[in-house]
Design a protein around this motif. Sequence first.
Motif, PDB file in Angstrom:
ATOM      1  N   ALA A  90       0.800  -1.152  -0.056  1.00 27.45           N
ATOM      2  CA  ALA A  90      -0.035  -0.092   0.066  1.00 27.45           C
ATOM      3  C   ALA A  90       0.740   1.097   0.030  1.00 27.45           C
ATOM      4  CB  ALA A  90      -0.874   0.081   1.406  1.00 27.45           C
ATOM      5  N   ARG A  91       0.352   2.425  -0.317  1.00 31.63           N
ATOM      6  CA  ARG A  91       1.094   3.420  -0.180  1.00 31.63           C
ATOM      7  C   ARG A  91       1.359   3.781   1.411  1.00 31.63           C
ATOM      8  NH1 ARG A  91      -2.015   8.325  -3.427  1.00 31.63           N
ATOM      9  NH2 ARG A  91      -1.564   7.455  -5.658  1.00 31.63           N
ATOM     10  N   PRO A  92       2.423   4.521   1.290  1.00 33.75           N
ATOM     11  CA  PRO A  92       2.807   4.952   2.821  1.00 33.75           C
ATOM     12  C   PRO A  92       1.869   5.998   3.319  1.00 33.75           C
ATOM     13  CG  PRO A  92       4.682   5.720   1.314  1.00 33.75           C
ATOM     14  CD  PRO A  92       3.565   4.910   0.326  1.00 33.75           C
ATOM     15  N   ALA A  93       1.650   5.621   4.636  1.00 32.98           N
ATOM     16  CA  ALA A  93       0.421   6.676   5.087  1.00 32.98           C
ATOM     17  C   ALA A  93       0.894   8.009   5.359  1.00 32.98           C
ATOM     18  CB  ALA A  93      -0.003   6.186   6.595  1.00 32.98           C
ATOM     19  N   ALA A  94       0.261   8.832   5.266  1.00 30.63           N
ATOM     20  CA  ALA A  94       0.545  10.459   5.432  1.00 30.63           C
ATOM     21  C   ALA A  94       1.069  10.625   6.702  1.00 30.63           C
ATOM     22  CB  ALA A  94      -0.769  11.168   5.157  1.00 30.63           C
ATOM     23  N   PRO A  95       1.847  11.331   7.037  1.00 29.48           N
ATOM     24  CA  PRO A  95       2.427  11.743   8.360  1.00 29.48           C
ATOM     25  C   PRO A  95       1.355  12.164   9.424  1.00 29.48           C
ATOM     26  CG  PRO A  95       3.153  13.457   7.146  1.00 29.48           C
ATOM     27  CD  PRO A  95       2.491  12.548   6.154  1.00 29.48           C
ATOM     28  N   SER A  96       1.629  11.552  10.691  1.00 30.01           N
ATOM     29  CA  SER A  96       0.761  12.227  11.654  1.00 30.01           C
ATOM     30  C   SER A  96       1.073  13.561  12.048  1.00 30.01           C
ATOM     31  CB  SER A  96       0.975  11.209  13.007  1.00 30.01           C
ATOM     32  OG  SER A  96       0.199  11.788  14.264  1.00 30.01           O
ATOM     33  N   THR A  97       0.100  14.494  11.897  1.00 28.44           N
ATOM     34  CA  THR A  97       0.138  15.841  12.012  1.00 28.44           C
ATOM     35  C   THR A  97      -0.218  16.378  13.390  1.00 28.44           C
ATOM     36  OG1 THR A  97       0.296  16.173   9.585  1.00 28.44           O
ATOM     37  CG2 THR A  97       0.110  18.152  10.944  1.00 28.44           C
ATOM     38  N   VAL A  98       0.480  17.231  14.125  1.00 27.96           N
ATOM     39  CA  VAL A  98       0.085  17.748  15.356  1.00 27.96           C
ATOM     40  C   VAL A  98       0.165  19.463  14.863  1.00 27.96           C
ATOM     41  CG1 VAL A  98       0.817  16.237  16.827  1.00 27.96           C
ATOM     42  CG2 VAL A  98       2.333  17.905  16.271  1.00 27.96           C
TER      43      VAL A  98
END
Length: 144
Positions: free
Chosen positions: A34-42
Amino acid sequence: MDPQRFAAGLFAFAFAVVAAGAGSSVAAGQPIPARPAAPSTVNAAPRGDVTLRVGEEAAIQGKDLAVRYLRVVSDSRCRPTMTCIWQGEATLAFLLSEPGRGESTTAELHSGPRTGPQATSFAAGRVELVSVSEDGLAATVRVS
């Protein structure tokens, strides 16, 4: 039919089948990654400290600026169970970006002044490495 011609034909057929499927994860019976997940953003306030884990990104409020902690480049810091002559330093890689403009750059920041810069400027902001966790999985940065 001649056994040698039969074997040669069988070999050519098998080679063609293998060559056609070479490099294909479907042909190899493996799932397609699968495509890499988007980074977790804070969200982070300007002029404040934010702690990021590897792969995590901070979107700076009121600025077109995001800071993502990519990885530990090197780490020569003394481990808690060791006795060391000097403290050592960690070098961390960050991705600095202006999401609204599509501009980005990478920066390596150092935990101490011996081997390189502890801060950098990008997109009318300043990013400073404040601290690094013992295991290197978390870094605290100050954005101003």
